[in-house]
Enzyme design. Structure first.
Site, PDB file in Angstrom:
ATOM      1  N   ASP A 198      14.564  20.886 -31.739  1.00 15.61           N
ATOM      2  CA  ASP A 198      15.529  21.639 -32.555  1.00 15.61           C
ATOM      3  C   ASP A 198      14.994  23.010 -32.972  1.00 15.61           C
ATOM      4  O   ASP A 198      15.223  23.472 -34.095  1.00 15.61           O
ATOM      5  CB  ASP A 198      15.936  20.845 -33.802  1.00 15.61           C
ATOM      6  N   SER A 237       7.701  20.337 -31.575  1.00 17.66           N
ATOM      7  CA  SER A 237       8.878  20.795 -30.837  1.00 17.66           C
ATOM      8  C   SER A 237      10.097  20.025 -31.327  1.00 17.66           C
ATOM      9  O   SER A 237       9.976  19.083 -32.100  1.00 17.66           O
ATOM     10  CB  SER A 237       8.687  20.609 -29.326  1.00 17.66           C
ATOM     11  N   LYS A 293       1.993  15.348 -23.989  1.00 23.53           N
ATOM     12  CA  LYS A 293       3.288  15.524 -24.649  1.00 23.53           C
ATOM     13  C   LYS A 293       3.822  14.140 -24.952  1.00 23.53           C
ATOM     14  O   LYS A 293       3.848  13.280 -24.076  1.00 23.53           O
ATOM     15  CB  LYS A 293       4.265  16.225 -23.707  1.00 23.53           C
ATOM     16  N   MET A 317      11.744  20.662 -18.576  1.00 24.61           N
ATOM     17  CA  MET A 317      12.818  21.608 -18.334  1.00 24.61           C
ATOM     18  C   MET A 317      12.931  21.893 -16.840  1.00 24.61           C
ATOM     19  O   MET A 317      12.751  23.015 -16.364  1.00 24.61           O
ATOM     20  CB  MET A 317      12.533  22.913 -19.099  1.00 24.61           C
ATOM     21  N   CYS A 358       9.121  12.769 -21.382  1.00 26.30           N
ATOM     22  CA  CYS A 358      10.350  12.931 -20.605  1.00 26.30           C
ATOM     23  C   CYS A 358      11.116  11.608 -20.533  1.00 26.30           C
ATOM     24  O   CYS A 358      10.540  10.556 -20.234  1.00 26.30           O
ATOM     25  CB  CYS A 358      10.033  13.423 -19.195  1.00 26.30           C
TER      26      CYS A 358
END
Length: 302
Positions: A187, A185, A126, A1, A84
């Site tokens: 939605d 994670s 992640k 983000m 990412c």
């Protein structure tokens, strides 16, 4: 983000009930050869537990960067981003690009785990399901064998970006085979989505990204188990407080430019948002922006 989840925003989310936070992405190559960008790594004690997030493609380089970050900032965890999928990152053959090569992902985690072991800082990761195709089990196997302490899964393919629907059932599949904590994670727009993800997947934690940027009160809602519609006044107060906190670690005029993106997010769903966005976005200086926000706050209290 990128551009949103800096220290100021993270602190406000923690005050609203978030249990842990992640930094913005930091380029391992940049850290090794140019040093750590203060704006990206900066955090305060209020943000703990915090994961400082690295990306790159070279195991030794990422491990070296991790040592620098751990020595200087002492985070609660180093997170390696393999999820990412923005063009710039994929072009550098980093993060989401590496989902095509689970063995290399394992090498990166293993090298980083072994290198920072003396500091007692865990390594988390992640990930997504894969790049072109779902390869979750192979990816997870390599990361777990390499010593990762936690996996956060966004159950889409890298090539999908944020299109389609996040496949929550794959979070459940990962949880069933994983001996380490799994965070889900994708939605997560409301506190009820958080509850549902816990119930449907059995995950250990839920990560709110885009949903938190447009509604940071989602954490308060989840903790209190009730809908909460932040007033327009609260949204203005949030922006002014965030801006004040940003000035601790970011040049003033730059902070005022950056916060305009968050203003657009917070004005979503507000009547007359087009005029509000125009009023904020057309501010030519930091002084003018603050004056306009203060004007809006005074109107609310009239």
């Amino acid at each position: 983000m990128a551009g949103y989840t800096h220290s100021a925003f993270r602190r406000l989310c923690r005050w609203l009930g978030a249990d842990r936070v992640y930094s913005e992405l930091m380029n391992a190559t940049g850290i090794v050869f140019k040093g750590i960008e203060k704006e990206l790594a900066y955090f305060t004690g209020e943000e703990r537990p915090i994961h400082l997030q690295l990306y790159g493609r070279n195991p030794e380089e990422i491990a070296k960067a991790a040592v620098k970050v751990v020595e200087e900032y002492k985070p609660d965890a180093i997170d390696i981003n393999f999820g990412c999928s923005v063009k710039k990152v994929l072009k550098a053959k980093s993060a989401g690009y590496l989902l095509q090569f689970p063995e290399i992902m394992g090498d990166i985690v293993r090298e980083t785990v072994n290198t920072i072991k003396p500091y007692g800082v865990p390594v988390t990761a992640k990930i997504r399901l894969g790049f072109h195709e779902d390869n979750l089990e192979k990816i997870a196997e390599n990361l777990i064998e390499a010593g990762v302490s936690l996996i956060a899964l966004h159950p889409r393919l890298a090539k999908e970006l944020f299109t389609g629907k996040a496949r929550w059932e794959r979070i459940r599949d990962l949880k069933k085979i994983s001996p380490i904590p799994v965070v889900g994670s994708g939605d997560v727009w409301t506190w009820k989505d958080m509850e549902r993800m816990f119930e449907e997947t059995g995950c250990n934690g839920v990560m709110a990204g885009r949903g938190a940027i447009s509604n940071p009160w989602i954490f308060k809602e989840f903790k209190e188990k009730r809908d909460y519609k932040a007033t327009f006044g609260e949204r203005i107060e949030f922006l002014l407080e965030e801006l004040k906190l940003m000035w601790e670690f970011m040049e003033k005029e730059r902070a005022c430019k950056e916060i305009k993106m968050e203003a657009v997010q917070l004005f979503k769903g507000i009547r007359g948002k087009a005029k509000l966005n125009e009023k904020v976005m057309r501010s030519k200086s930091c002084k003018e922006l603050v004056e306009r926000l203060e004007e809006l706050r005074l109107k609310v209290h009239e």
